[in-house]
Design a protein around this motif. Structure first.
Motif, PDB file in Angstrom:
ATOM      1  N   CYS A  24       0.572  -1.210  -0.033  1.00  0.00           N
ATOM      2  CA  CYS A  24       0.024   0.007  -0.103  1.00  0.00           C
ATOM      3  C   CYS A  24       0.994   1.296   0.129  1.00  0.00           C
ATOM      4  O   CYS A  24       2.174   1.310   0.332  1.00  0.00           O
ATOM      5  CB  CYS A  24      -0.785  -0.006   1.251  1.00  0.00           C
ATOM      6  SG  CYS A  24      -1.562   1.516   1.776  1.00  0.00           S
ATOM      7  N   ASP A 147      -2.967   1.720  -4.386  1.00  0.00           N
ATOM      8  CA  ASP A 147      -2.196   2.947  -3.706  1.00  0.00           C
ATOM      9  C   ASP A 147      -0.809   2.783  -3.680  1.00  0.00           C
ATOM     10  O   ASP A 147       0.079   2.675  -2.767  1.00  0.00           O
ATOM     11  CB  ASP A 147      -2.825   2.765  -2.180  1.00  0.00           C
ATOM     12  CG  ASP A 147      -4.165   3.380  -2.092  1.00  0.00           C
ATOM     13  OD1 ASP A 147      -4.882   4.177  -3.096  1.00  0.00           O
ATOM     14  OD2 ASP A 147      -4.725   3.133  -1.011  1.00  0.00           O
ATOM     15  N   LYS A 149       3.126   3.784  -3.831  1.00  0.00           N
ATOM     16  CA  LYS A 149       3.838   5.067  -3.508  1.00  0.00           C
ATOM     17  C   LYS A 149       5.441   4.781  -3.704  1.00  0.00           C
ATOM     18  O   LYS A 149       5.950   3.552  -3.381  1.00  0.00           O
ATOM     19  CB  LYS A 149       3.864   5.476  -1.903  1.00  0.00           C
ATOM     20  CG  LYS A 149       4.489   6.514  -1.356  1.00  0.00           C
ATOM     21  CD  LYS A 149       4.670   6.797   0.078  1.00  0.00           C
ATOM     22  CE  LYS A 149       5.345   7.871   0.627  1.00  0.00           C
ATOM     23  NZ  LYS A 149       5.321   8.182   2.143  1.00  0.00           N
ATOM     24  N   TYR A 162       5.918   0.984  -2.250  1.00  0.00           N
ATOM     25  CA  TYR A 162       4.997   0.645  -1.225  1.00  0.00           C
ATOM     26  C   TYR A 162       3.418   0.507  -1.909  1.00  0.00           C
ATOM     27  O   TYR A 162       3.137   1.240  -2.894  1.00  0.00           O
ATOM     28  CB  TYR A 162       4.751   1.593  -0.064  1.00  0.00           C
ATOM     29  CG  TYR A 162       6.246   2.134   0.483  1.00  0.00           C
ATOM     30  CD1 TYR A 162       6.581   1.107   1.647  1.00  0.00           C
ATOM     31  CD2 TYR A 162       6.889   2.942   0.096  1.00  0.00           C
ATOM     32  CE1 TYR A 162       7.685   1.507   2.201  1.00  0.00           C
ATOM     33  CE2 TYR A 162       8.081   3.371   0.615  1.00  0.00           C
ATOM     34  CZ  TYR A 162       8.600   2.627   1.550  1.00  0.00           C
ATOM     35  OH  TYR A 162       9.790   2.993   2.232  1.00  0.00           O
ATOM     36  N   CYS A 164      -0.523  -1.963  -1.773  1.00  0.00           N
ATOM     37  CA  CYS A 164      -1.477  -2.746  -1.038  1.00  0.00           C
ATOM     38  C   CYS A 164      -2.042  -3.811  -2.001  1.00  0.00           C
ATOM     39  O   CYS A 164      -2.270  -3.355  -3.033  1.00  0.00           O
ATOM     40  CB  CYS A 164      -2.541  -1.864  -0.543  1.00  0.00           C
ATOM     41  SG  CYS A 164      -1.921  -1.211   1.287  1.00  0.00           S
ATOM     42  N   ASP A 166      -5.706  -6.597  -2.201  1.00  0.00           N
ATOM     43  CA  ASP A 166      -6.936  -7.138  -1.366  1.00  0.00           C
ATOM     44  C   ASP A 166      -7.316  -8.326  -2.032  1.00  0.00           C
ATOM     45  O   ASP A 166      -7.411  -8.580  -3.222  1.00  0.00           O
ATOM     46  CB  ASP A 166      -7.871  -6.047  -1.805  1.00  0.00           C
ATOM     47  CG  ASP A 166      -9.315  -6.268  -0.907  1.00  0.00           C
ATOM     48  OD1 ASP A 166      -9.659  -7.523  -0.649  1.00  0.00           O
ATOM     49  OD2 ASP A 166     -10.306  -5.391  -0.955  1.00  0.00           O
ATOM     50  N   ASN A 188      -7.682 -10.498   7.834  1.00  0.00           N
ATOM     51  CA  ASN A 188      -7.836  -9.198   6.924  1.00  0.00           C
ATOM     52  C   ASN A 188      -7.287  -9.452   5.608  1.00  0.00           C
ATOM     53  O   ASN A 188      -6.124  -9.978   5.568  1.00  0.00           O
ATOM     54  CB  ASN A 188      -6.917  -8.106   7.638  1.00  0.00           C
ATOM     55  CG  ASN A 188      -7.010  -6.897   7.318  1.00  0.00           C
ATOM     56  OD1 ASN A 188      -7.101  -6.653   5.906  1.00  0.00           O
ATOM     57  ND2 ASN A 188      -7.001  -5.922   8.310  1.00  0.00           N
ATOM     58  N   LYS A 190      -6.423  -7.488   3.121  1.00  0.00           N
ATOM     59  CA  LYS A 190      -5.539  -6.450   2.762  1.00  0.00           C
ATOM     60  C   LYS A 190      -4.227  -6.545   3.296  1.00  0.00           C
ATOM     61  O   LYS A 190      -3.981  -6.530   4.566  1.00  0.00           O
ATOM     62  CB  LYS A 190      -6.209  -5.075   2.998  1.00  0.00           C
ATOM     63  CG  LYS A 190      -7.409  -4.820   2.115  1.00  0.00           C
ATOM     64  CD  LYS A 190      -7.821  -3.270   2.498  1.00  0.00           C
ATOM     65  CE  LYS A 190      -9.355  -3.007   1.681  1.00  0.00           C
ATOM     66  NZ  LYS A 190      -9.888  -1.923   2.097  1.00  0.00           N
ATOM     67  N   PHE A 192      -0.114  -4.954   3.023  1.00  0.00           N
ATOM     68  CA  PHE A 192       0.824  -3.856   2.824  1.00  0.00           C
ATOM     69  C   PHE A 192       2.324  -4.379   2.535  1.00  0.00           C
ATOM     70  O   PHE A 192       2.590  -5.225   3.050  1.00  0.00           O
ATOM     71  CB  PHE A 192       1.067  -3.240   4.107  1.00  0.00           C
ATOM     72  CG  PHE A 192       2.138  -2.071   3.848  1.00  0.00           C
ATOM     73  CD1 PHE A 192       1.704  -0.581   3.254  1.00  0.00           C
ATOM     74  CD2 PHE A 192       3.168  -1.960   4.470  1.00  0.00           C
ATOM     75  CE1 PHE A 192       2.720   0.017   3.206  1.00  0.00           C
ATOM     76  CE2 PHE A 192       4.437  -1.347   4.245  1.00  0.00           C
ATOM     77  CZ  PHE A 192       4.077   0.023   3.560  1.00  0.00           C
ATOM     78  N   ALA A 216      -1.823  -3.764   7.357  1.00  0.00           N
ATOM     79  CA  ALA A 216      -1.233  -2.596   7.625  1.00  0.00           C
ATOM     80  C   ALA A 216      -1.758  -1.550   6.491  1.00  0.00           C
ATOM     81  O   ALA A 216      -1.135  -0.523   6.616  1.00  0.00           O
ATOM     82  CB  ALA A 216       0.285  -2.796   7.512  1.00  0.00           C
ATOM     83  N   CYS A 217      -2.666  -1.772   5.816  1.00  0.00           N
ATOM     84  CA  CYS A 217      -3.121  -0.701   4.510  1.00  0.00           C
ATOM     85  C   CYS A 217      -4.129   0.082   5.387  1.00  0.00           C
ATOM     86  O   CYS A 217      -4.857  -0.342   6.102  1.00  0.00           O
ATOM     87  CB  CYS A 217      -3.821  -1.818   3.505  1.00  0.00           C
ATOM     88  SG  CYS A 217      -2.504  -2.486   2.570  1.00  0.00           S
ATOM     89  N   SER A 218      -4.083   1.212   5.152  1.00  0.00           N
ATOM     90  CA  SER A 218      -5.184   2.312   5.810  1.00  0.00           C
ATOM     91  C   SER A 218      -6.303   2.306   5.122  1.00  0.00           C
ATOM     92  O   SER A 218      -6.629   1.791   3.847  1.00  0.00           O
ATOM     93  CB  SER A 218      -4.459   3.916   5.601  1.00  0.00           C
ATOM     94  OG  SER A 218      -4.354   4.063   4.113  1.00  0.00           O
TER      95      SER A 218
END
Length: 218
Positions: A24, A147, A149, A162, A164, A166, A188, A190, A192, A216-218
């Motif tokens: 992510c 997402d 980065k 970085y 994410c 799903d 979970n 998701k 990261f 750890a993904c927002s």
């Protein structure tokens, strides 16, 4: 269902029962210090003579194909910065090459994976692939990677990515029995990811290592 279900502080692969792919982030212009380990083993072997229509200009990139029943998608993997866009495109194809190896039942990877990996990256990817091929598993379903980065080091040849993924609609399937598995209930979906990359002499951004953390993904 993890590609590499690693602790964010660990570099050794661990396998899970289901599928997973990425991590992510968001896309900024910050420039980090040189990334540790990203300059090692960056020489690339020869690749297929076929070039992807979406590949950056310059060296010919190999073409990676995936079957229709496995939809690996990349949301917002674009940048106005040409260098970051080249990195994002190479990283996408590296990821696709890894899953193509699993689906084709090639435990040592394929030519495209070798093209987009450093020596250390390929060794790590082979361990991951064998967590599937060693159990006669393939993958199918939908796996969005989102997402992203990117931060490029001061030396312009090392970087961190970085992002994410799903895994909600991604599954593994036993080739012999047809048994399907996903993440256990309550897990979970998701993940990261933090990837270290190095740019080789041909201008290709190669994977050096990958770490991940579930949830750890927002």
């Amino acid at each position: 269902m993890a590609r590499r279900a690693l602790s964010i502080t660990v570099t050794t692969l661990t396998a899970t029962a289901a599928l997973l792919l990425t991590g992510c982030g968001g896309g900024d212009d910050s420039t980090p210090d040189d990334i540790k380990g990203a300059d090692s083993g960056a020489n690339s072997p020869s690749a297929s003579a076929s070039a992807s229509a979406s590949a950056p200009a310059g060296v010919t990139r190999p073409v990676v194909t995936l079957p229709d029943n496995f939809q690996l998608t990349f949301e917002n993997w674009t940048s106005s910065d040409p260098e970051k866009q080249t990195l994002l495109t190479d990283a996408k194809e590296q990821l696709r090459a890894g899953y193509a190896s699993i689906i084709a039942n090639k435990p040592d990877g394929n030519e495209a994976l070798a093209f987009y990996d450093t020596k250390s990256g390929l060794s790590q990817d082979r361990q991951w692939i064998k967590t599937y091929t060693g159990k006669n598993l393939t993958v199918f379903g939908k796996l969005p990677a989102f997402d992203p980065k990117v931060t490029i080091g001061k030396n312009k040849t090392s970087a961190a990515l970085y992002y994410c993924t799903d895994e909600s609609k991604a599954y593994s399937k036993n080739r012999k029995t047809g048994e399907v598995a996903g993440n256990p209930a309550g897990t979970n979906p998701k993940i990261f990811y933090m990837a270290s990359l190095a740019k080789n002499e041909q201008g290709v951004w190669q994977n050096v290592s990958l770490r991940s953390e579930r949830g750890a993904c927002s």
